[in-house]
Design a protein around this motif. Structure first.
Motif, short mmCIF file in Angstrom:
data_model
loop_
_atom_site.label_atom_id
_atom_site.label_comp_id
_atom_site.label_asym_id
_atom_site.label_seq_id
_atom_site.Cartn_x
_atom_site.Cartn_y
_atom_site.Cartn_z
N UNK A 260 0.87 -1.18 0.00
CA UNK A 260 0.00 0.00 0.00
C UNK A 260 0.91 1.24 0.00
N UNK A 261 1.49 1.50 -1.16
CA UNK A 261 2.55 2.51 -1.24
C UNK A 261 2.06 3.90 -0.88
N UNK A 262 0.91 4.28 -1.37
CA UNK A 262 0.41 5.62 -1.08
C UNK A 262 0.15 5.80 0.41
N UNK A 263 -0.48 4.80 1.01
CA UNK A 263 -0.77 4.88 2.45
C UNK A 263 0.53 4.92 3.25
N UNK A 264 1.50 4.12 2.82
CA UNK A 264 2.77 4.08 3.55
C UNK A 264 3.50 5.42 3.46
N UNK A 265 3.50 6.02 2.29
CA UNK A 265 4.17 7.32 2.13
C UNK A 265 3.47 8.40 2.95
N UNK A 266 2.14 8.40 2.94
CA UNK A 266 1.41 9.42 3.70
C UNK A 266 1.62 9.25 5.21
N UNK A 267 1.64 7.99 5.65
CA UNK A 267 1.88 7.75 7.08
C UNK A 267 3.29 8.19 7.47
N UNK A 268 4.27 7.94 6.61
CA UNK A 268 5.64 8.34 6.90
C UNK A 268 5.76 9.85 6.99
N UNK A 269 5.15 10.56 6.05
CA UNK A 269 5.18 12.03 6.07
C UNK A 269 4.50 12.56 7.33
N UNK A 270 3.34 12.00 7.64
CA UNK A 270 2.58 12.46 8.83
C UNK A 270 3.38 12.23 10.11
N UNK A 271 4.00 11.05 10.21
CA UNK A 271 4.79 10.73 11.41
C UNK A 271 6.01 11.62 11.54
N UNK A 272 6.69 11.86 10.43
CA UNK A 272 7.89 12.70 10.46
C UNK A 272 7.58 14.14 10.87
N UNK A 273 6.41 14.62 10.53
CA UNK A 273 6.07 16.01 10.85
C UNK A 273 5.89 16.24 12.35
N UNK A 274 5.67 15.17 13.08
CA UNK A 274 5.55 15.30 14.53
C UNK A 274 6.91 15.52 15.20
N UNK A 275 7.97 15.03 14.59
CA UNK A 275 9.31 15.09 15.19
C UNK A 275 9.26 14.54 16.62
N UNK A 276 8.59 13.43 16.77
CA UNK A 276 8.37 12.85 18.09
C UNK A 276 9.31 11.68 18.30
#
Length: 445
Positions: A260-276
């Motif tokens: 699920x490449x699109x979902x994986x890329x969106x999740x990665x971007x969303x997670x990275x933006x938290x800088x958590x």
């Protein structure tokens, strides 16, 4: 006694005889109050065997007029014995030994062996894959056990002890074993040049990453101890660990595994933006260890059995998922569902930890068994540090490996356990020899 009474007769004066008898009755020794307080305070962390032992000693103290079997007054020694027994959890020693053996089997059946069998399309890779999956709890279990003792607020803490004892011992162990591995790589294996020594030393062999990780946990332990006994804060912290450190990475692995490449890329971007990063990696296991021991008690056998069945189903599930992924692409080694941080491995490890606490913890070990368990447990760190060297040396120079034993060829599904047993025995022997060697016993094992 008569002579002592004569000497003290002038001190008693004219005390009435009936009052004398009452004084004698009152003076019958009772168990020290401090012993009672220690038992009450430590019932949550003592296993059943230790509680029974303390109760028997208290009853014996009363029946013997406050003296133990040797006629000695227990007031000076009994409290110390209770404290020592509270600190020693034999089920934790058993868990440490079991985890060490599991890690050795994992490394015998791990990445290199499984990938080689996959490339050859050898059917035994399926069994080796199962070995690899069922032993994944090893390192997380070590971290749970470390947190159990380091984060206990009732234990004395000082920065001097933290750095001069806990961290120094790990640092000296790394120095010794990293130096030895570097020298072996240069002069025995001939894999590197002498000019590579510093690089090999500072980076260390791959398996020594455990020392860096556990030092990191120790460095933040003073902060974690501040809320380790606050149930609400500890569970809030663990909730963050589960969500950020386990759930999101597992979800990302699911998207990756099923393309699920699109979902994986969106999740990665969303997670990275938290800088958590605060509750990622192994810190969750570190906090969970003490929390489970002190604040989690599942008294219902029915609930525990359900939990164990769910754990078994979990292991079967992620083993099957791993098999499916590797079977679809024989050149691909899959860790998506069996890595240390995944929900599947985290659940497996925590439930196994609970099993040791509740089921192994109620076993009444004999004195001889306790002696063996505590001794072997004290040698497990040395076993871990030496087992990879043994694995390489035995494979290269003695023809003992996953598919061969002294020239005898056999399948890896049989060879991996045999190889693990040989390494376990030899690493135990090496660790024991180091443990009785002056200086080295305090710094390298």
């Amino acid at each position: 006694m008569d002579h002592g009474d004569d000497n003290n007769s002038s001190c008693r004066g004219n005390i009435p005889s009936d009052l004398n008898s009452k004084i004698i009755e009152i003076s019958t020794p009772l168990p020290p109050p401090s012993s009672v307080r220690i038992m009450m305070a430590s019932e949550e962390t003592l296993n059943d065997q230790e509680i029974d032992l303390i109760t028997k000693k208290s009853k014996k103290s009363i029946s013997n007029g406050g003296n133990d079997d040797d006629g000695k007054n227990p007031n000076n020694n009994n409290n110390n014995n209770v404290k020592k027994k509270r600190e020693r959890l034999y089920w934790a020693d058993c868990a440490r030994i079991y985890s060490t053996v599991a890690i050795i089997l994992l490394h015998c059946a791990g990445n290199g062996c499984e990938k080689t069998l996959l490339k050859r399309n050898d059917p035994s890779w399926i069994i080796v894959c199962c070995y690899n999956c069922i032993t994944r709890f090893g390192v997380p279990m070590f971290v749970l056990l470390s947190g159990t003792f380091i984060l206990d607020p009732s234990r004395a803490f000082s920065f001097k002890k933290l750095f001069r004892h806990n961290i120094l011992r790990l640092a000296t162990a790394f120095t010794f074993w990293s130096t030895l591995n570097a020298l072996l790589n240069i002069y025995l294996y001939k894999k590197n040049k002498p000019s590579d020594f510093l690089k090999l030393f500072f980076v260390g062999e791959e398996y020594l990453w455990f020392i860096f990780m556990i030092i990191g946990c120790y460095l933040i332990s003073p902060i974690l101890r501040l809320f380790s006994d606050n149930i609400v804060l500890a569970r809030y912290f663990l909730g963050l660990c589960v969500f950020w450190g386990s759930f999101l990475p597992t979800l990302n692995n699911i998207f990756t595994s099923f393309q699920f490449k699109d979902a994986q890329e969106e999740l990665t971007v969303w997670t990275n933006r938290w800088h958590y990063h605060f509750t990622l990696e192994f810190v969750g296991y570190f906090v969970a260890g003490y929390h489970i021991v002190k604040h989690v008690s599942i008294k219902s056998l029915k609930i525990r059995l359900i939990l164990y069945l769910l754990c078994l189903a979990d292991v079967v599930l992620y083993t099957r998922l791993t098999y499916n992924l590797e079977n679809a692409n024989k050149k691909r080694y899959s860790k998506e569902f069996r890595d240390n941080y995944t929900l599947t491995v985290a659940f497996y490890t925590v439930v196994l930890f609970i099993f040791f606490k509740h089921e192994i913890g109620r076993i009444q070990f004999s004195r001889r068994a306790i002696k063996v368990i505590t001794k072997v447990s004290s040698l497990t760190f040395g076993m871990y540090l030496s087992h990879m060297i043994l694995k390489i040396v035995l494979s290269r120079y003695f023809h003992i490996k996953q598919e061969e034993f002294l020239g005898i060829k056999y399948s890896a599904k049989i060879g991996c356990p045999i190889f693990a047993v040989v390494i376990t025995i030899l690493s135990l022997l090496i660790s024991y020899l180091l443990s009785i060697t002056p200086i080295l016993k305090n710094y390298v094992v």
